[in-house]
Scaffold this motif. Structure first.
Motif, PDB file in Angstrom:
ATOM      1  N   ALA A 112      47.521 -38.818 -20.722  1.00 21.59           N
ATOM      2  CA  ALA A 112      46.704 -38.491 -21.893  1.00 21.59           C
ATOM      3  C   ALA A 112      45.258 -38.264 -21.472  1.00 21.59           C
ATOM      4  O   ALA A 112      44.750 -38.919 -20.563  1.00 21.59           O
ATOM      5  CB  ALA A 112      46.799 -39.605 -22.924  1.00 21.59           C
TER       6      ALA A 112
ATOM      7  N   GLU B 135      41.265 -37.915 -22.809  1.00 18.80           N
ATOM      8  CA  GLU B 135      40.307 -38.132 -23.893  1.00 18.80           C
ATOM      9  C   GLU B 135      38.914 -37.617 -23.561  1.00 18.80           C
ATOM     10  O   GLU B 135      38.172 -37.229 -24.438  1.00 18.80           O
ATOM     11  CB  GLU B 135      40.209 -39.627 -24.226  1.00 18.80           C
ATOM     12  CG  GLU B 135      41.474 -40.202 -24.839  1.00 18.80           C
ATOM     13  CD  GLU B 135      41.308 -41.662 -25.214  1.00 18.80           C
ATOM     14  OE1 GLU B 135      40.478 -42.361 -24.591  1.00 18.80           O
ATOM     15  OE2 GLU B 135      42.007 -42.110 -26.138  1.00 18.80           O
ATOM     16  N   LYS B 136      38.557 -37.615 -22.271  1.00 17.15           N
ATOM     17  CA  LYS B 136      37.200 -37.276 -21.865  1.00 17.15           C
ATOM     18  C   LYS B 136      37.191 -36.044 -20.966  1.00 17.15           C
ATOM     19  O   LYS B 136      38.223 -35.664 -20.414  1.00 17.15           O
ATOM     20  CB  LYS B 136      36.569 -38.454 -21.111  1.00 17.15           C
ATOM     21  CG  LYS B 136      36.451 -39.717 -21.955  1.00 17.15           C
ATOM     22  CD  LYS B 136      35.812 -40.833 -21.157  1.00 17.15           C
ATOM     23  CE  LYS B 136      35.622 -42.065 -22.045  1.00 17.15           C
ATOM     24  NZ  LYS B 136      34.911 -43.132 -21.330  1.00 17.15           N
TER      25      LYS B 136
ATOM     26  N   GLU C 260      36.973 -38.806 -14.491  1.00 15.17           N
ATOM     27  CA  GLU C 260      36.314 -38.548 -15.773  1.00 15.17           C
ATOM     28  C   GLU C 260      34.815 -38.370 -15.581  1.00 15.17           C
ATOM     29  O   GLU C 260      34.193 -39.075 -14.773  1.00 15.17           O
ATOM     30  CB  GLU C 260      36.573 -39.687 -16.755  1.00 15.17           C
ATOM     31  CG  GLU C 260      38.013 -39.776 -17.216  1.00 15.17           C
ATOM     32  CD  GLU C 260      38.237 -40.879 -18.228  1.00 15.17           C
ATOM     33  OE1 GLU C 260      37.374 -41.786 -18.349  1.00 15.17           O
ATOM     34  OE2 GLU C 260      39.283 -40.846 -18.904  1.00 15.17           O
TER      35      GLU C 260
ATOM     36  N   LYS D 264      34.504 -39.497 -25.997  1.00 10.14           N
ATOM     37  CA  LYS D 264      35.887 -39.077 -26.237  1.00 10.14           C
ATOM     38  C   LYS D 264      35.846 -37.732 -26.948  1.00 10.14           C
ATOM     39  O   LYS D 264      35.372 -37.630 -28.078  1.00 10.14           O
ATOM     40  CB  LYS D 264      36.628 -40.119 -27.063  1.00 10.14           C
ATOM     41  CG  LYS D 264      36.860 -41.401 -26.290  1.00 10.14           C
ATOM     42  CD  LYS D 264      37.713 -42.377 -27.060  1.00 10.14           C
ATOM     43  CE  LYS D 264      37.944 -43.633 -26.236  1.00 10.14           C
ATOM     44  NZ  LYS D 264      38.802 -44.595 -26.932  1.00 10.14           N
TER      45      LYS D 264
ATOM     46  N   PHE E  19      38.665 -35.282 -26.553  1.00  9.04           N
ATOM     47  CA  PHE E  19      39.995 -34.706 -26.728  1.00  9.04           C
ATOM     48  C   PHE E  19      40.857 -35.642 -27.559  1.00  9.04           C
ATOM     49  O   PHE E  19      40.802 -36.851 -27.395  1.00  9.04           O
ATOM     50  CB  PHE E  19      40.682 -34.472 -25.376  1.00  9.04           C
ATOM     51  CG  PHE E  19      39.969 -33.490 -24.502  1.00  9.04           C
ATOM     52  CD1 PHE E  19      40.035 -32.135 -24.764  1.00  9.04           C
ATOM     53  CD2 PHE E  19      39.234 -33.930 -23.409  1.00  9.04           C
ATOM     54  CE1 PHE E  19      39.381 -31.230 -23.947  1.00  9.04           C
ATOM     55  CE2 PHE E  19      38.574 -33.029 -22.595  1.00  9.04           C
ATOM     56  CZ  PHE E  19      38.647 -31.673 -22.868  1.00  9.04           C
ATOM     57  N   ARG E  20      41.645 -35.051 -28.399  1.00 10.51           N
ATOM     58  CA  ARG E  20      42.676 -35.802 -29.120  1.00 10.51           C
ATOM     59  C   ARG E  20      44.004 -35.380 -28.536  1.00 10.51           C
ATOM     60  O   ARG E  20      44.395 -34.226 -28.648  1.00 10.51           O
ATOM     61  CB  ARG E  20      42.663 -35.467 -30.605  1.00 10.51           C
ATOM     62  CG  ARG E  20      41.421 -35.940 -31.302  1.00 10.51           C
ATOM     63  CD  ARG E  20      41.518 -35.630 -32.764  1.00 10.51           C
ATOM     64  NE  ARG E  20      40.222 -35.841 -33.389  1.00 10.51           N
ATOM     65  CZ  ARG E  20      39.890 -35.369 -34.566  1.00 10.51           C
ATOM     66  NH1 ARG E  20      40.745 -34.661 -35.259  1.00 10.51           N
ATOM     67  NH2 ARG E  20      38.707 -35.612 -35.066  1.00 10.51           N
ATOM     68  N   THR E  21      44.673 -36.286 -27.889  1.00  9.89           N
ATOM     69  CA  THR E  21      45.941 -35.928 -27.255  1.00  9.89           C
ATOM     70  C   THR E  21      47.085 -36.190 -28.210  1.00  9.89           C
ATOM     71  O   THR E  21      47.051 -37.092 -29.035  1.00  9.89           O
ATOM     72  CB  THR E  21      46.155 -36.729 -25.957  1.00  9.89           C
ATOM     73  OG1 THR E  21      46.092 -38.114 -26.275  1.00  9.89           O
ATOM     74  CG2 THR E  21      45.100 -36.387 -24.924  1.00  9.89           C
TER      75      THR E  21
ATOM     76  N   LYS F 176      50.493 -42.988 -21.518  1.00  8.54           N
ATOM     77  CA  LYS F 176      49.300 -43.820 -21.264  1.00  8.54           C
ATOM     78  C   LYS F 176      48.788 -43.510 -19.875  1.00  8.54           C
ATOM     79  O   LYS F 176      49.533 -43.216 -18.961  1.00  8.54           O
ATOM     80  CB  LYS F 176      49.667 -45.305 -21.347  1.00  8.54           C
ATOM     81  CG  LYS F 176      50.299 -45.693 -22.669  1.00  8.54           C
ATOM     82  CD  LYS F 176      49.251 -45.899 -23.715  1.00  8.54           C
ATOM     83  CE  LYS F 176      49.926 -46.433 -24.974  1.00  8.54           C
ATOM     84  NZ  LYS F 176      49.077 -46.409 -26.115  1.00  8.54           N
ATOM     85  N   ASN F 177      47.451 -43.604 -19.699  1.00  4.41           N
ATOM     86  CA  ASN F 177      46.856 -43.453 -18.360  1.00  4.41           C
ATOM     87  C   ASN F 177      47.252 -44.620 -17.486  1.00  4.41           C
ATOM     88  O   ASN F 177      47.381 -45.710 -17.913  1.00  4.41           O
ATOM     89  CB  ASN F 177      45.334 -43.383 -18.457  1.00  4.41           C
ATOM     90  CG  ASN F 177      44.880 -41.988 -18.856  1.00  4.41           C
ATOM     91  OD1 ASN F 177      45.581 -41.019 -18.606  1.00  4.41           O
ATOM     92  ND2 ASN F 177      43.717 -41.909 -19.453  1.00  4.41           N
TER      93      ASN F 177
END
Length: 194
Positions: A107, A109-110, A178, A184, A186-188, A193-194
């Protein structure tokens, strides 16, 4: 076959339906698509392992697509006698592959720094060239009519190259770095999970 013709020695070249200066926006656009194609060919040289067979084959298909896009940009719209080559199916192909790779990669987000493995790094370079080609096509559209699916294809291609670069790093267990001051952004939609 002669590789040199001397017809461009005065700074002009032929497009389909006209003769233009070599720095014409149309030539800038399809020349940048050609540059992008070369980077994609370079990226493929790092992806010969069986683990990347899908991406390797997709990139070859994309190289053919880029010739189609360049051809469609090189033609004077009003003088086109045959159907344009860039199609909605080509765009759908990229969208399907993007969705697949977004599901495979961790996922996001950044913002991330371009890099990681050699293959991913070259794919990130190709992504930036795709964005430049897209910008040049937008500029060209302000002057002449073009086959609009070419612009859409270039937009999706940069997204595909980003997604593919992330998957290449993931498959080789190289984590994306990152951007340290990124919020944050991006919305995945994947549940990974990372």
């Amino acid at each position: 076959m002669n590789l040199y013709t001397r017809t461009g020695d005065q700074g002009q070249t032929n497009v389909i339906g006209a003769r233009v200066d070599k720095d014409d926006p149309r030539v800038e656009a399809y020349g940048t698509i050609d540059e992008l194609n070369a980077y994609i060919g370079y990226a493929r040289t790092f992806l010969t392992d069986k683990a990347f067979q899908d991406i390797y084959e997709e990139l070859e298909k994309i190289q053919h697509h880029l010739f189609d896009c360049g051809s469609d940009i090189a033609v004077v719209y009003e003088k086109q006698k045959h159907p344009f080559k860039t199609t909605e199916d080509m765009i759908r192909f990229l969208e399907e592959r993007i969705d697949h790779y977004v599901e495979e990669a961790p996922a996001l987000e950044k913002f991330i720094l371009p890099g990681g493995t050699e293959a991913a790094s070259v794919l990130h370079i190709a992504r930036t060239v795709a964005r430049r080609a897209e910008r040049l096509i937008v500029s060209l559209m302000k002057e002449v009519k073009i086959h609009h699916p070419v612009l859409i294809y270039m937009n999706r291609l940069s997204d595909y190259l980003f997604a593919a670069a992330r998957v290449v790093n993931y498959r080789l267990n190289v984590k994306d770095v990152e951007y340290e001051r990124s919020g944050k952004v991006f919305r995945t939609h994947n549940s990974k999970k990372n």
